[in-house]
Design a protein around this motif. Structure first.
Motif, PDB file in Angstrom:
ATOM      1  N   ARG A 262       0.812  -1.220   0.000  1.00 53.25           N
ATOM      2  CA  ARG A 262       0.000   0.000   0.000  1.00 53.25           C
ATOM      3  C   ARG A 262       0.845   1.269   0.000  1.00 53.25           C
ATOM      4  NH1 ARG A 262      -2.488  -1.318   5.408  1.00 53.25           N
ATOM      5  NH2 ARG A 262      -3.182   0.854   5.372  1.00 53.25           N
ATOM      6  N   ALA A 263       2.157   1.134  -0.041  1.00 53.08           N
ATOM      7  CA  ALA A 263       3.052   2.283   0.130  1.00 53.08           C
ATOM      8  C   ALA A 263       3.059   3.184  -1.099  1.00 53.08           C
ATOM      9  CB  ALA A 263       4.462   1.801   0.429  1.00 53.08           C
ATOM     10  N   ILE A 264       3.341   4.455  -0.856  1.00 50.77           N
ATOM     11  CA  ILE A 264       3.571   5.414  -1.932  1.00 50.77           C
ATOM     12  C   ILE A 264       5.078   5.514  -2.148  1.00 50.77           C
ATOM     13  CG2 ILE A 264       3.466   7.346  -0.282  1.00 50.77           C
ATOM     14  CD1 ILE A 264       2.457   9.108  -2.577  1.00 50.77           C
ATOM     15  N   ALA A 265       5.503   5.566  -3.383  1.00 55.00           N
ATOM     16  CA  ALA A 265       6.928   5.577  -3.697  1.00 55.00           C
ATOM     17  C   ALA A 265       7.586   6.851  -3.182  1.00 55.00           C
ATOM     18  CB  ALA A 265       7.135   5.454  -5.201  1.00 55.00           C
ATOM     19  N   ALA A 266       8.858   6.746  -2.819  1.00 47.48           N
ATOM     20  CA  ALA A 266       9.598   7.894  -2.294  1.00 47.48           C
ATOM     21  C   ALA A 266       9.599   9.059  -3.278  1.00 47.48           C
ATOM     22  CB  ALA A 266      11.035   7.473  -1.963  1.00 47.48           C
ATOM     23  N   LYS A 267       9.771   8.761  -4.564  1.00 45.13           N
ATOM     24  CA  LYS A 267       9.812   9.836  -5.561  1.00 45.13           C
ATOM     25  C   LYS A 267       8.461  10.549  -5.671  1.00 45.13           C
ATOM     26  CE  LYS A 267       8.925   6.711  -9.478  1.00 45.13           C
ATOM     27  NZ  LYS A 267       7.534   7.184  -9.702  1.00 45.13           N
ATOM     28  N   ASP A 268       7.378   9.819  -5.476  1.00 44.11           N
ATOM     29  CA  ASP A 268       6.054  10.441  -5.511  1.00 44.11           C
ATOM     30  C   ASP A 268       5.824  11.309  -4.274  1.00 44.11           C
ATOM     31  OD1 ASP A 268       5.463   9.216  -7.923  1.00 44.11           O
ATOM     32  OD2 ASP A 268       4.639   7.431  -6.958  1.00 44.11           O
ATOM     33  N   LEU A 269       6.329  10.844  -3.116  1.00 39.21           N
ATOM     34  CA  LEU A 269       6.260  11.672  -1.909  1.00 39.21           C
ATOM     35  C   LEU A 269       7.005  12.984  -2.121  1.00 39.21           C
ATOM     36  CD1 LEU A 269       6.877   9.320   1.175  1.00 39.21           C
ATOM     37  CD2 LEU A 269       4.909  10.815   0.802  1.00 39.21           C
ATOM     38  N   SER A 270       8.182  12.886  -2.725  1.00 41.95           N
ATOM     39  CA  SER A 270       8.995  14.076  -2.961  1.00 41.95           C
ATOM     40  C   SER A 270       8.282  15.059  -3.880  1.00 41.95           C
ATOM     41  CB  SER A 270      10.344  13.673  -3.563  1.00 41.95           C
ATOM     42  OG  SER A 270      11.176  14.794  -3.717  1.00 41.95           O
ATOM     43  N   GLU A 271       7.567  14.539  -4.865  1.00 40.62           N
ATOM     44  CA  GLU A 271       6.838  15.412  -5.790  1.00 40.62           C
ATOM     45  C   GLU A 271       5.675  16.124  -5.096  1.00 40.62           C
ATOM     46  OE1 GLU A 271       5.677  13.121  -9.164  1.00 40.62           O
ATOM     47  OE2 GLU A 271       7.747  12.747  -9.828  1.00 40.62           O
ATOM     48  N   ILE A 272       5.031  15.445  -4.162  1.00 42.36           N
ATOM     49  CA  ILE A 272       3.914  16.055  -3.421  1.00 42.36           C
ATOM     50  C   ILE A 272       4.416  17.102  -2.437  1.00 42.36           C
ATOM     51  CG2 ILE A 272       2.080  15.579  -1.743  1.00 42.36           C
ATOM     52  CD1 ILE A 272       1.837  12.794  -3.039  1.00 42.36           C
ATOM     53  N   SER A 273       5.585  16.869  -1.853  1.00 42.97           N
ATOM     54  CA  SER A 273       6.112  17.759  -0.817  1.00 42.97           C
ATOM     55  C   SER A 273       6.431  19.141  -1.365  1.00 42.97           C
ATOM     56  CB  SER A 273       7.375  17.156  -0.208  1.00 42.97           C
ATOM     57  OG  SER A 273       8.024  18.081   0.628  1.00 42.97           O
ATOM     58  N   LYS A 274       6.151  20.166  -0.558  1.00 37.82           N
ATOM     59  CA  LYS A 274       6.477  21.545  -0.902  1.00 37.82           C
ATOM     60  C   LYS A 274       7.746  22.010  -0.192  1.00 37.82           C
ATOM     61  CE  LYS A 274       1.700  23.027  -1.868  1.00 37.82           C
ATOM     62  NZ  LYS A 274       1.109  21.687  -1.807  1.00 37.82           N
ATOM     63  N   ALA A 275       8.452  21.091   0.462  1.00 40.03           N
ATOM     64  CA  ALA A 275       9.687  21.447   1.148  1.00 40.03           C
ATOM     65  C   ALA A 275      10.734  21.918   0.145  1.00 40.03           C
ATOM     66  CB  ALA A 275      10.216  20.254   1.934  1.00 40.03           C
ATOM     67  N   GLU A 276      11.529  22.917   0.524  1.00 40.59           N
ATOM     68  CA  GLU A 276      12.563  23.443  -0.367  1.00 40.59           C
ATOM     69  C   GLU A 276      13.777  22.519  -0.420  1.00 40.59           C
ATOM     70  OE1 GLU A 276      13.573  27.437   0.580  1.00 40.59           O
ATOM     71  OE2 GLU A 276      11.530  28.197   0.336  1.00 40.59           O
ATOM     72  N   ASN A 277      14.129  21.932   0.709  1.00 41.23           N
ATOM     73  CA  ASN A 277      15.328  21.095   0.783  1.00 41.23           C
ATOM     74  C   ASN A 277      14.899  19.644   0.967  1.00 41.23           C
ATOM     75  OD1 ASN A 277      17.828  19.920   1.259  1.00 41.23           O
ATOM     76  ND2 ASN A 277      18.567  21.648   2.480  1.00 41.23           N
ATOM     77  N   LYS A 278      14.826  18.887  -0.116  1.00 43.25           N
ATOM     78  CA  LYS A 278      14.305  17.518  -0.042  1.00 43.25           C
ATOM     79  C   LYS A 278      15.070  16.614  -0.991  1.00 43.25           C
ATOM     80  CE  LYS A 278      10.722  18.740  -3.407  1.00 43.25           C
ATOM     81  NZ  LYS A 278       9.273  18.898  -3.665  1.00 43.25           N
ATOM     82  N   SER A 279      15.031  15.326  -0.687  1.00 45.18           N
ATOM     83  CA  SER A 279      15.709  14.332  -1.521  1.00 45.18           C
ATOM     84  C   SER A 279      15.022  12.992  -1.313  1.00 45.18           C
ATOM     85  CB  SER A 279      17.191  14.235  -1.144  1.00 45.18           C
ATOM     86  OG  SER A 279      17.318  13.799   0.206  1.00 45.18           O
ATOM     87  N   THR A 280      15.389  12.020  -2.121  1.00 46.88           N
ATOM     88  CA  THR A 280      14.975  10.638  -1.883  1.00 46.88           C
ATOM     89  C   THR A 280      16.231   9.836  -1.572  1.00 46.88           C
ATOM     90  OG1 THR A 280      15.140  10.094  -4.235  1.00 46.88           O
ATOM     91  CG2 THR A 280      12.974  10.781  -3.416  1.00 46.88           C
ATOM     92  N   THR A 281      16.068   8.806  -0.761  1.00 50.66           N
ATOM     93  CA  THR A 281      17.219   7.979  -0.412  1.00 50.66           C
ATOM     94  C   THR A 281      16.818   6.516  -0.324  1.00 50.66           C
ATOM     95  OG1 THR A 281      19.001   7.603   1.171  1.00 50.66           O
ATOM     96  CG2 THR A 281      16.877   8.257   2.080  1.00 50.66           C
TER      97      THR A 281
END
Length: 417
Positions: free
Chosen positions: A360-379
């Motif tokens: 049921r998880a959402i992919a890390a890259k999709d989370l990053s796209e939804i986020s409005k944070a300025e300093n973000k990455s996927t790992t």
């Protein structure tokens, strides 16, 4: 998917459905086949959106401080299926789980239940064999049609209500409250937190219909801060010098609910409340994955909806004002992802988004796209990310899903100790 449940299902040839099927017919019929163990228990039943685990932990420790044995059934697991069923705080052992699966196999429960229903039967059987003074049972989802709602509790407890599981419970606070209020039983008291007005209307109506006393935090009982400690106040009791180990102002309400529920149990069972024991129980209460410190600067918290994320943010403001906060976030896709991220972004300096090992998880890259944070990455290398951030002297908080914490909590604790 409940980690390690499949091991016992295969070993004892007891199959169950991985899907969610709210309703009490199947569980009721299954429990009859194993002798209705739930009817032999003294139960506190807990439902709600957030605060269930903390409230249960407070109750558990207060009971034990009074010399009472306890059993708890909670969801989801922190590491695997064993820690969902605890006897005096100890996870059920493989040998004990084998015993109850043997009973279920002999009773013919194969292909009759969902995974959670099967685990509920296992918990009731384990509790029957252990014979605790108090069994504290948490609803898996909702309440009215949850498989745990076959008990006759001494008291029902509902810490909070917010939107959750909307595909099953409905899209309004009223519909959520309808499900949660279903754990109220005729003539049995119910204790609640300060619920939204729409939810309180539902609870008031249900309690009146069932002639059940309704006790509400901040109305019928309260906790005030006094001289760097806390004081519990109700009509028939006042307890001073309470010290919580669990941080966050939201835990003040959970503690108050636990004390109120224990007071009801004590009256029902003829137990004299020992104020010093109660204080010790409150101070000893700690819950895994609820702002739990794993190492210097490193915390984990299972905030998975906007309400719990808001509580996490308030705790961060309280403990780490003006300090840089690095979030490691992984989430399930059927949660209010945007609502959680909006809360965390109020205090987060940097974000690392990660995958969660769950269908049921959402992919890390999709989370990053939804986020409005300025300093973000996927790992994909969480351990390295944590070590790098620790060198930067940041507070690191892993959050978003208990499934994420279940995979990494123990590994981080052992690696960084």
């Amino acid at each position: 998917m409940i980690p390690k449940l499949d091991h016992y299902k295969k070993k004892w040839d007891v199959h169950s459905d991985v899907s969610i099927k709210p309703g009490l017919t199947a569980i009721t019929e299954a429990l009859k086949l194993v002798g209705n163990p739930q009817d032999k228990l003294s139960v506190i039943h807990v439902a709600g959106t957030n605060g269930k685990g903390s409230t249960i932990t407070f109750i558990e420790h207060i009971c034990q401080a009074h010399g009472l044995s306890t059993a708890t059934f909670m969801s989801p697991c922190i590491e695997d299926v064993h820690d969902q069923i605890k006897l005096n705080e100890q996870p059920i052992t493989p040998a004990e789980m084998d015993e109850v699966f043997h009973i279920m196999a002999d009773a013919g429960l194969d292909d009759k239940l969902t995974d959670f229903e099967l685990l509920t039967v296992a918990a009731f059987l384990a509790f029957e064999r252990f014979a605790p003074d108090i069994a504290i049972i948490e609803c898996g989802m909702g309440g009215r049609f949850d498989s745990t709602n076959v008990v006759m509790p001494i008291v029902s407890v509902v810490p909070s209500i917010a939107l959750e599981h909307t595909n099953f419970l409905g899209t309004t606070i009223e519909s959520i409250a309808m499900h949660k209020s279903g754990i109220i039983k005729e003539g049995k008291p119910v204790v609640t937190g300060a619920l939204p007005v729409e939810a309180m209307t539902v609870f008031t109506t249900e309690a009146e219909k069932l002639r059940s006393a309704l006790l509400v935090c901040n109305e019928d009982f309260n906790v005030l801060e006094e001289n760097a400690t806390e004081t519990y106040i109700a009509e028939d009791i006042r307890i001073i010098s309470l010290i919580r180990t669990m941080p966050g102002l939201h835990q003040r309400s959970n503690m108050a609910l636990a004390i109120t529920a224990f007071n009801i149990v004590a009256q029902e069972k003829g137990i004299n409340i020992n104020v010093e024991a109660l204080r010790n129980g409150v101070e000893d209460a700690q819950l895994a994955a609820r702002f739990e410190q794993l190492a210097p600067q490193l915390y984990v918290d299972g905030a998975h909806n906007p309400a719990s994320a808001k509580s996490l943010v308030e705790t961060i403001h309280e403990k780490f004002p003006n300090e840089p906060i690095h979030f490691i976030v992984g989430m399930l896709g059927d949660k209010n992802v945007q609502g959680v991220l909006e809360e965390l972004e109020k205090v987060g300096t940097t974000f690392a988004f990660v995958d969660v090992a769950n269908e049921r998880a959402i992919a890390a890259k999709d989370l990053s796209e939804i986020s409005k944070a300025e300093n973000k990455s996927t790992t994909y290398d969480i351990l390295t990310t944590v070590k790098e951030r620790m060198l930067l002297n940041e507070v690191i908080i892993m959050t978003g899903s208990l499934y994420l914490l279940a995979k990494w909590r123990k590994k981080l604790k052992e690696t960084l100790k």
